[in-house]
Each structure stands twice: as structure tokens, then as C-alpha cells.
Design a protein around this motif. Structure first.
Motif, PDB file in Angstrom:
ATOM      1  N   GLU A 207       0.819  -1.209   0.000  1.00  0.00           N
ATOM      2  CA  GLU A 207       0.000   0.000   0.000  1.00  0.00           C
ATOM      3  C   GLU A 207       0.859   1.268   0.000  1.00  0.00           C
ATOM      4  OE1 GLU A 207      -2.827  -0.454   3.180  1.00  0.00           O
ATOM      5  OE2 GLU A 207      -3.977  -1.975   2.088  1.00  0.00           O
ATOM      6  N   ARG A 208       2.000   1.216   0.658  1.00  0.00           N
ATOM      7  CA  ARG A 208       2.908   2.377   0.616  1.00  0.00           C
ATOM      8  C   ARG A 208       3.479   2.566  -0.778  1.00  0.00           C
ATOM      9  NH1 ARG A 208       6.386   1.481   6.214  1.00  0.00           N
ATOM     10  NH2 ARG A 208       4.797   2.307   7.671  1.00  0.00           N
ATOM     11  N   ALA A 211       0.760   4.191  -2.799  1.00  0.00           N
ATOM     12  CA  ALA A 211       0.537   5.579  -2.385  1.00  0.00           C
ATOM     13  C   ALA A 211       1.652   6.492  -2.882  1.00  0.00           C
ATOM     14  CB  ALA A 211       0.429   5.653  -0.859  1.00  0.00           C
ATOM     15  N   GLY A 214       0.933   7.520  -6.290  1.00  0.00           N
ATOM     16  CA  GLY A 214      -0.342   8.194  -6.507  1.00  0.00           C
ATOM     17  C   GLY A 214      -1.503   7.280  -6.838  1.00  0.00           C
ATOM     18  N   ARG A 216      -4.457   4.350  -5.627  1.00  0.00           N
ATOM     19  CA  ARG A 216      -5.244   3.855  -4.493  1.00  0.00           C
ATOM     20  C   ARG A 216      -5.126   2.341  -4.430  1.00  0.00           C
ATOM     21  NH1 ARG A 216     -11.256   6.051  -4.408  1.00  0.00           N
ATOM     22  NH2 ARG A 216     -11.142   4.808  -2.493  1.00  0.00           N
TER      23      ARG A 216
END
Length: 296
Positions: A207-208, A211, A214, A216
Motif C-alpha cells: 500500500e505504501r 501511495a 499516486g 489507491r
């Protein structure tokens, strides 16, 4: 407190399984005998060690305190036996290694093979888990060494070095998945996924990574801490997974899974060898460190 090792091991079996039945099998006792032993320990300490409920037994505050010290005492007693065996020239002992799945099945397995070839009387105990669980196992002395995918940030832990091995994460799915091999990151993020829970390092890293670019995070339809379960679910569904390539090599070779070459989700990682800062490293663990390939 004058509990012997047998009593402490029995107590730890209950604390770690949450079940008298399962703990009795581990401790080689009957369930009534184990129940009486725990009750005797509670009477002598003057504190309840467990809360009894319909779903099992959970440690109380006093039980948590005893768990911490009991693990230390049992570990130290075993270490003394290992060291005495080495001094006697028996070349015996046990090395307890914790590692994440991918390196356990590659570099750790190879090092264990070399270790046993040079000292066949040694014993080996392996714990496969994620970084957070490995840190807990090292601090609580359930393992002597840990090979993790990230630095274990803890005042009681020391990093020995970086393993001379790299692997990488990539996107995988069933061979007959509807997406083409050249699927873009937008294509794969539009799919449903099978992933570990949000507290696990691979999920956090995934998830990092998204992120930072940019994007989701996609919808996770199935959560499981088991690597094999993730692979099995993905192979029999349209769910995608994000796993280290060595773990999927056999599945890709057999034709049950395939890799999606998505550059944004293809990463490389190193593996770090750790030990506790305090206490002597058992002889068997020192031998493992000597054989474990580290970067210069």
C-alpha cells in the motif's frame, strides 16, 4: 518462585495455545493433570494466571508477567545445555532460526543443509513468520536468530549483516485469468485481490508503494496470513496476489499460476540477519552465522 522447567513449559504451552487440550498434548500430560498443575501454580503465586472462558484460556496480567520470565528461563536453561554439550566435545546443540517465507525456503534452507553437513548431530528448529512475529519471537527468546525483510527496530535487537541474496515481489494470478500478460497497473488495480491483513509487513509495503506513486489500493476480497492459502485462492479464482517470486516459481513452472509484468509493482528486497544484543549466542547459532552468506 521455585517452579521447575517442566512446570514452566506446561504453563507456556497453555499460554501459547489458549487451550488445555492442545497444551496437554504438547506437555505430554493428561488434561486433568495439567489443570491441577496450573491451579497449583496459581495458588503458590497468589494470582490467577488465566481467565477461563467458553472459547479457551487467556493469560491475565500476572500470567503475562510470568510468560515473559518463563520464556527467558526456559530459553536460558536450554542454552546452558547446548553450551555444556559443546564443551563436552559432543558437537550437539540446537539452532533456532526464524525467517520470512521466501528466504526460509532458499538461503536459510541452503545454510541449514551446509550446517548439518558439517555437524550432523546438531538440531535445527525453524519458525516461518512475518517480520513483526519474528521480532516478538527473538525478543522473547523463542528463536536465536532472525532473517527478516526489513530492519527490526528494537533496543534489544542487533543487526548482524545483510544476506547475500535478493528476491522481488511481483503480481501473480491464475493461468487462465482474463487479464493479458501485458496488463497495466490500472488493469490489475481494477481487480479483486487476496492479501495478508493490514497489520502485516507485505500489505503495508504494497500500500505504501502504491501511495508513493499516486495510486489507491485495490479491493482486497480475501485476507489470510498463510502464503500457501493466498496462492491456492489466487490459482482457483480471479483474485490477484502480490508475493515474492521464489515462492511462485514452482507454481509458474507447473502452469497453475502466471506472472503479470507490471513494472510499478515489481520490487527487489534484501534480507537482514539479526540476533539479541544481550546474552551469549549458542554454539550452534554461531555456526549458522559463520555459514550464512553475508554481503561484504
Amino acid at each position: 518462585m521455585d517452579f521447575d522447567e517442566r512446570q514452566l513449559r506446561a504453563f507456556l504451552a497453555v499460554a501459547e495455545t489458549g487451550s488445555l487440550g492442545r497444551a496437554a498434548r504438547i506437555a505430554n500430560l493428561t488434561q486433568p493433570s495439567l489443570s491441577r498443575l496450573i491451579k497449583s501454580m496459581e495458588d503458590r503465586l497468589g494470582h490467577p494466571l488465566f481467565e477461563r472462558g467458553s472459547k479457551g484460556m487467556s493469560v491475565t496480567t500476572a500470567g503475562q508477567l510470568l510468560t515473559l520470565h518463563a520464556r527467558h528461563i526456559v530459553s536460558e536453561m536450554q542454552s546452558v545445555r547446548d553450551e555444556l554439550a559443546a564443551l563436552s566435545g559432543l558437537k550437539r546443540g540446537v539452532v533456532r532460526i526464524g525467517a520470512v517465507a521466501a528466504v526460509m525456503r532458499t538461503l536459510v534452507a541452503e545454510t541449514v543443509g551446509n550446517l548439518l553437513a558439517s555437524a550432523p548431530d546438531l538440531g535445527v528448529e525453524l519458525v516461518e513468520a512475518v517480520d513483526d512475529e519474528l521480532l516478538d519471537a527473538l525478543v522473547t527468546r523463542r528463536v536465536d536468530l532472525v532473517v527478516a525483510a526489513s530492519p527490526l527496530d528494537h533496543p534489544e535487537v542487533q543487526q548482524i549483516g545483510v544476506g547475500a541474496y535478493r528476491d522481488g515481489f511481483a503480481v501473480f494470478g491464475a493461468t487462465d485469468h482474463c487479464l493479458p500478460p501485458s496488463a497495466s497497473i490500472h488493469d490489475v488495480l481494477a481487480q479483486n485481490w487476496v492479501m495478508p491483513g493490514t497489520a502485516f509487513t507485505p500489505r503495508v509495503t504494497f500500500e505504501r508503494l502504491l501511495a508513493a506513486q499516486g495510486f489507491r489500493a485495490p479491493r482486497v476480497a480475501v485476507e489470510t496470513a498463510s502464503v500457501e492459502s493466498m496462492i491456492a485462492v489466487s490459482a482457483h479464482s480471479r483474485l490477484l496476489c502480490w508475493l515474492p517470486e521464489p515462492l511462485l516459481a514452482a507454481h509458474v513452472a507447473s502452469g497453475s499460476m502466471r506472472k503479470f509484468g507490471v513494472p510499478e509493482l515489481t520490487t527487489e528486497r534484501a534480507f537482514l540477519l539479526h540476533r539479541r544484543r544481550s546474552g551469549l549466542l549458542p554454539d550452534a547459532a554461531r555456526r549458522f552465522v559463520e555459514l550464512f552468506p553475508l554481503e561484504g
